[in-house]
Design a protein around this motif. Structure first.
Motif, mmCIF file in Angstrom:
data_model
loop_
_atom_site.group_PDB
_atom_site.id
_atom_site.type_symbol
_atom_site.label_atom_id
_atom_site.label_comp_id
_atom_site.label_asym_id
_atom_site.label_seq_id
_atom_site.Cartn_x
_atom_site.Cartn_y
_atom_site.Cartn_z
ATOM 1 N N LYS A 5 0.824 -1.207 0.000
ATOM 2 C CA LYS A 5 0.000 0.000 0.000
ATOM 3 C C LYS A 5 0.859 1.258 0.000
ATOM 4 C CE LYS A 5 -3.844 -2.206 2.444
ATOM 5 N NZ LYS A 5 -4.613 -2.257 3.713
ATOM 6 N N VAL A 6 1.974 1.204 0.698
ATOM 7 C CA VAL A 6 2.895 2.348 0.757
ATOM 8 C C VAL A 6 3.505 2.608 -0.621
ATOM 9 C CG1 VAL A 6 5.103 3.136 1.706
ATOM 10 C CG2 VAL A 6 3.410 2.091 3.213
ATOM 11 N N LEU A 7 3.704 1.537 -1.394
ATOM 12 C CA LEU A 7 4.414 1.652 -2.670
ATOM 13 C C LEU A 7 3.598 2.311 -3.781
ATOM 14 C CD1 LEU A 7 6.239 -1.785 -2.940
ATOM 15 C CD2 LEU A 7 7.254 0.442 -2.497
ATOM 16 N N VAL A 8 2.292 2.231 -3.695
ATOM 17 C CA VAL A 8 1.438 2.702 -4.804
ATOM 18 C C VAL A 8 1.773 4.125 -5.253
ATOM 19 C CG1 VAL A 8 -0.926 3.204 -5.513
ATOM 20 C CG2 VAL A 8 -0.434 1.105 -4.259
ATOM 21 N N PRO A 9 1.827 5.118 -4.342
ATOM 22 C CA PRO A 9 2.078 6.485 -4.820
ATOM 23 C C PRO A 9 3.537 6.777 -5.179
ATOM 24 C CG PRO A 9 1.826 6.481 -2.440
ATOM 25 C CD PRO A 9 1.563 5.087 -2.897
ATOM 26 N N VAL A 10 4.464 5.928 -4.748
ATOM 27 C CA VAL A 10 5.886 6.250 -4.972
ATOM 28 C C VAL A 10 6.521 5.447 -6.105
ATOM 29 C CG1 VAL A 10 6.261 7.003 -2.605
ATOM 30 C CG2 VAL A 10 6.679 4.610 -3.203
ATOM 31 N N THR A 11 5.793 4.492 -6.663
ATOM 32 C CA THR A 11 6.358 3.691 -7.751
ATOM 33 C C THR A 11 6.199 4.444 -9.062
ATOM 34 O OG1 THR A 11 5.730 1.719 -6.519
ATOM 35 C CG2 THR A 11 6.424 1.402 -8.782
ATOM 36 N N THR A 12 7.124 5.355 -9.302
ATOM 37 C CA THR A 12 7.121 6.166 -10.522
ATOM 38 C C THR A 12 8.470 6.021 -11.220
ATOM 39 O OG1 THR A 12 8.024 8.128 -9.422
ATOM 40 C CG2 THR A 12 5.613 7.855 -9.402
ATOM 41 N N LYS A 13 8.493 6.431 -12.478
ATOM 42 C CA LYS A 13 9.741 6.368 -13.244
ATOM 43 C C LYS A 13 10.825 7.200 -12.576
ATOM 44 C CE LYS A 13 11.390 6.890 -18.001
ATOM 45 N NZ LYS A 13 10.991 7.252 -19.387
ATOM 46 N N ARG A 14 10.468 8.391 -12.125
ATOM 47 C CA ARG A 14 11.441 9.282 -11.476
ATOM 48 C C ARG A 14 12.051 8.628 -10.240
ATOM 49 N NH1 ARG A 14 10.352 12.029 -6.857
ATOM 50 N NH2 ARG A 14 11.821 13.667 -6.239
ATOM 51 N N ASN A 15 11.203 8.046 -9.391
ATOM 52 C CA ASN A 15 11.695 7.454 -8.156
ATOM 53 C C ASN A 15 12.536 6.204 -8.411
ATOM 54 O OD1 ASN A 15 10.468 9.445 -6.658
ATOM 55 N ND2 ASN A 15 8.639 8.258 -6.209
ATOM 56 N N MET A 16 12.147 5.428 -9.408
ATOM 57 C CA MET A 16 12.959 4.260 -9.788
ATOM 58 C C MET A 16 14.341 4.711 -10.265
ATOM 59 S SD MET A 16 11.343 1.126 -9.705
ATOM 60 C CE MET A 16 11.787 0.167 -11.146
ATOM 61 N N GLN A 17 14.364 5.801 -11.030
ATOM 62 C CA GLN A 17 15.639 6.308 -11.542
ATOM 63 C C GLN A 17 16.540 6.829 -10.428
ATOM 64 O OE1 GLN A 17 13.855 8.946 -14.500
ATOM 65 N NE2 GLN A 17 14.735 7.729 -16.162
ATOM 66 N N ILE A 18 15.930 7.412 -9.383
ATOM 67 C CA ILE A 18 16.717 7.862 -8.225
ATOM 68 C C ILE A 18 17.436 6.673 -7.595
ATOM 69 C CG2 ILE A 18 16.565 8.792 -5.862
ATOM 70 C CD1 ILE A 18 14.197 10.524 -6.851
ATOM 71 N N LEU A 19 16.700 5.586 -7.383
ATOM 72 C CA LEU A 19 17.281 4.392 -6.761
ATOM 73 C C LEU A 19 18.308 3.730 -7.680
ATOM 74 C CD1 LEU A 19 14.071 2.889 -5.123
ATOM 75 C CD2 LEU A 19 15.996 3.983 -3.949
ATOM 76 N N MET A 20 18.035 3.725 -8.975
ATOM 77 C CA MET A 20 18.985 3.140 -9.926
ATOM 78 C C MET A 20 20.291 3.923 -9.964
ATOM 79 S SD MET A 20 16.208 2.186 -12.876
ATOM 80 C CE MET A 20 17.397 1.925 -14.187
ATOM 81 N N LYS A 21 20.185 5.228 -9.843
ATOM 82 C CA LYS A 21 21.393 6.056 -9.807
ATOM 83 C C LYS A 21 22.225 5.759 -8.564
ATOM 84 C CE LYS A 21 22.974 10.870 -9.990
ATOM 85 N NZ LYS A 21 22.578 12.299 -10.056
ATOM 86 N N LEU A 22 21.555 5.614 -7.416
ATOM 87 C CA LEU A 22 22.262 5.304 -6.168
ATOM 88 C C LEU A 22 22.888 3.914 -6.210
ATOM 89 C CD1 LEU A 22 19.683 6.829 -3.681
ATOM 90 C CD2 LEU A 22 22.020 7.643 -4.031
ATOM 91 N N ALA A 23 22.276 3.006 -6.978
ATOM 92 C CA ALA A 23 22.813 1.648 -7.122
ATOM 93 C C ALA A 23 23.892 1.560 -8.200
ATOM 94 C CB ALA A 23 21.678 0.680 -7.435
ATOM 95 N N LYS A 24 24.268 2.717 -8.757
ATOM 96 C CA LYS A 24 25.288 2.795 -9.817
ATOM 97 C C LYS A 24 24.861 2.025 -11.075
ATOM 98 C CE LYS A 24 28.163 5.268 -7.395
ATOM 99 N NZ LYS A 24 28.337 6.687 -7.714
ATOM 100 N N LEU A 25 23.562 2.045 -11.342
ATOM 101 C CA LEU A 25 23.040 1.351 -12.513
ATOM 102 C C LEU A 25 22.877 2.273 -13.717
ATOM 103 C CD1 LEU A 25 20.327 -0.843 -10.763
ATOM 104 C CD2 LEU A 25 22.502 -1.616 -11.697
ATOM 105 N N ASP A 26 23.123 3.567 -13.509
ATOM 106 C CA ASP A 26 22.935 4.525 -14.602
ATOM 107 C C ASP A 26 24.245 4.882 -15.289
ATOM 108 O OD1 ASP A 26 23.945 5.907 -12.398
ATOM 109 O OD2 ASP A 26 23.007 7.796 -13.000
ATOM 110 N N THR A 27 25.346 4.334 -14.804
ATOM 111 C CA THR A 27 26.656 4.674 -15.372
ATOM 112 C C THR A 27 27.281 3.436 -15.991
ATOM 113 O OG1 THR A 27 27.652 4.304 -13.198
ATOM 114 C CG2 THR A 27 27.122 6.572 -13.787
ATOM 115 N N VAL A 28 27.496 3.481 -17.293
ATOM 116 C CA VAL A 28 28.043 2.325 -18.007
ATOM 117 C C VAL A 28 29.550 2.230 -17.810
ATOM 118 C CG1 VAL A 28 28.331 1.262 -20.274
ATOM 119 C CG2 VAL A 28 26.196 2.434 -19.718
ATOM 120 N N GLU A 29 30.229 3.357 -17.847
ATOM 121 C CA GLU A 29 31.688 3.353 -17.871
ATOM 122 C C GLU A 29 32.334 3.375 -16.482
ATOM 123 O OE1 GLU A 29 33.198 2.826 -20.624
ATOM 124 O OE2 GLU A 29 31.433 3.056 -21.896
#
Length: 234
Positions: free
Chosen positions: A34-58
Motif C-alpha cells: 500500500k505504501v508503494l502505490v504512490p511512490v512507484t514512478t519512473k522518477r523514483n525508480m531512476q533515483i534508486l537506480m542512480k544510487l545503485a550505480k546502474l545509470d553509469t556504463v563506464e
C-alpha cells in the motif's frame, strides 16, 4: 508522504551516511504494498537506480565508501519490484536488466563487492521470475546465460583442468556465507533464464550449456558454511 520525503532527500547530493540511513528506512517501508502505490514512478525508480550505480556504463566500482549505499539501493529495488506490478513494467522500460548485467561485469575480479553482486543477482532473479519479456531479453539480447554462468563460476572459485572439467579438490574449505548466497542467487536466475532452453540451436549455445553443466557438477561437489546452506545450494 514519508516515502516521497525520503526519495526527495535521496535525490539531493547528501552524505553517504545519510543516504544509507534513508535507504534503510525506505527498504523497511517498501515491504508494504500500500505504501508503494504512490511512490512507484519512473522518477523514483531512476533515483534508486542512480544510487545503485546502474545509470553509469563506464564508471568502475572504485569508492568503497559508496558500497553500502549501492547495496541498500539494490535491496530497495528488490522489495519494490517484488511488491509492485507497476515497478515490474517500469523496469522493462528503464532497461534495468541490461544495467544489472553491466554492474555484474563491473564486480568481476574485484574485492569487497560480494554484497553488491549478491543483490544484483537477486534482482535479476526477481525480474526473470516476474516478467517474461525480461526473461526473454536476458536470454536473447543480454547474453544472460553467459553472464550468470560466469557469476556462478566466480562465486564457486572454479579451477579448470580441461575445457569442460573442473578441478576436484577434496580438501578445499567450505564456501563462505557470502559466496554461497551469491551462488544460490545465480542458480535461481539461471533456472529462470534457461527455463525454455530445451532446444539448443547454435554451436555457441552448445558450448555454453556444456560449460554450465561442468560448473553445476562442481557445485554439487561443493559444501557451504552450514549443512542447511549446503542443502540450499544443492
Amino acid at each position: 508522504k514519508l516515502c516521497e520525503g525520503i526519495l526527495n532527500i535521496l535525490e539531493k547530493d547528501t552524505k553517504t551516511s545519510c543516504q544509507t540511513a534513508c535507504l534503510e528506512a525506505l527498504r523497511i517501508l517498501s515491504r508494504d504494498k500500500k505504501v508503494l502505490v504512490p511512490v512507484t514512478t519512473k522518477r523514483n525508480m531512476q533515483i534508486l537506480m542512480k544510487l545503485a550505480k546502474l545509470d553509469t556504463v563506464e564508471d568502475p566500482l572504485e569508492r568503497v565508501s559508496e558500497f553500502p549505499v549501492i547495496v541498500e539501493a539494490l535491496k530497495c529495488l528488490c522489495n519494490i519490484i517484488f511488491n509492485s506490478s507497476v515497478a515490474q513494467k517500469l523496469s522493462l522500460e528503464l532497461n534495468l536488466a541490461a544495467m544489472l548485467c553491466n554492474l555484474l561485469q563491473k564486480c568481476k575480479d574485484r574485492q569487497l563487492v560480494d554484497d553488491i553482486k549478491c543483490f544484483d543477482l537477486r534482482l535479476l532473479f526477481l525480474l526473470s521470475l516476474l516478467h517474461t519479456d525480461i526473461r526473454a531479453q536476458l536470454r536473447q539480447e543480454l547474453q544472460g546465460v553467459e553472464v550468470l554462468t560466469q557469476a556462478l563460476e566466480s562465486s564457486l572459485s572454479v579451477r579448470w583442468t580441461e575445457e569442460y572439467k573442473a578441478a576436484e579438490d577434496r580438501d578445499r574449505p567450505p564456501l563462505s556465507l557470502q559466496e554461497t548466497d551469491c551462488a544460490i542467487e545465480a542458480l535461481k536466475a539461471l533456472f529462470n533464464v534457461t527455463l525454455d532452453s530445451w532446444n539448443v540451436h547454435s554451436k555457441n549455445e552448445s558450448h555454453q550449456f556444456r560449460y554450465m553443466a561442468a560448473i553445476l557438477r562442481h557445485c554439487l561437489l561443493t559444501t557451504g558454511p552450514t549443512e542447511e546452506k549446503t542443502e540450499e545450494l544443492h
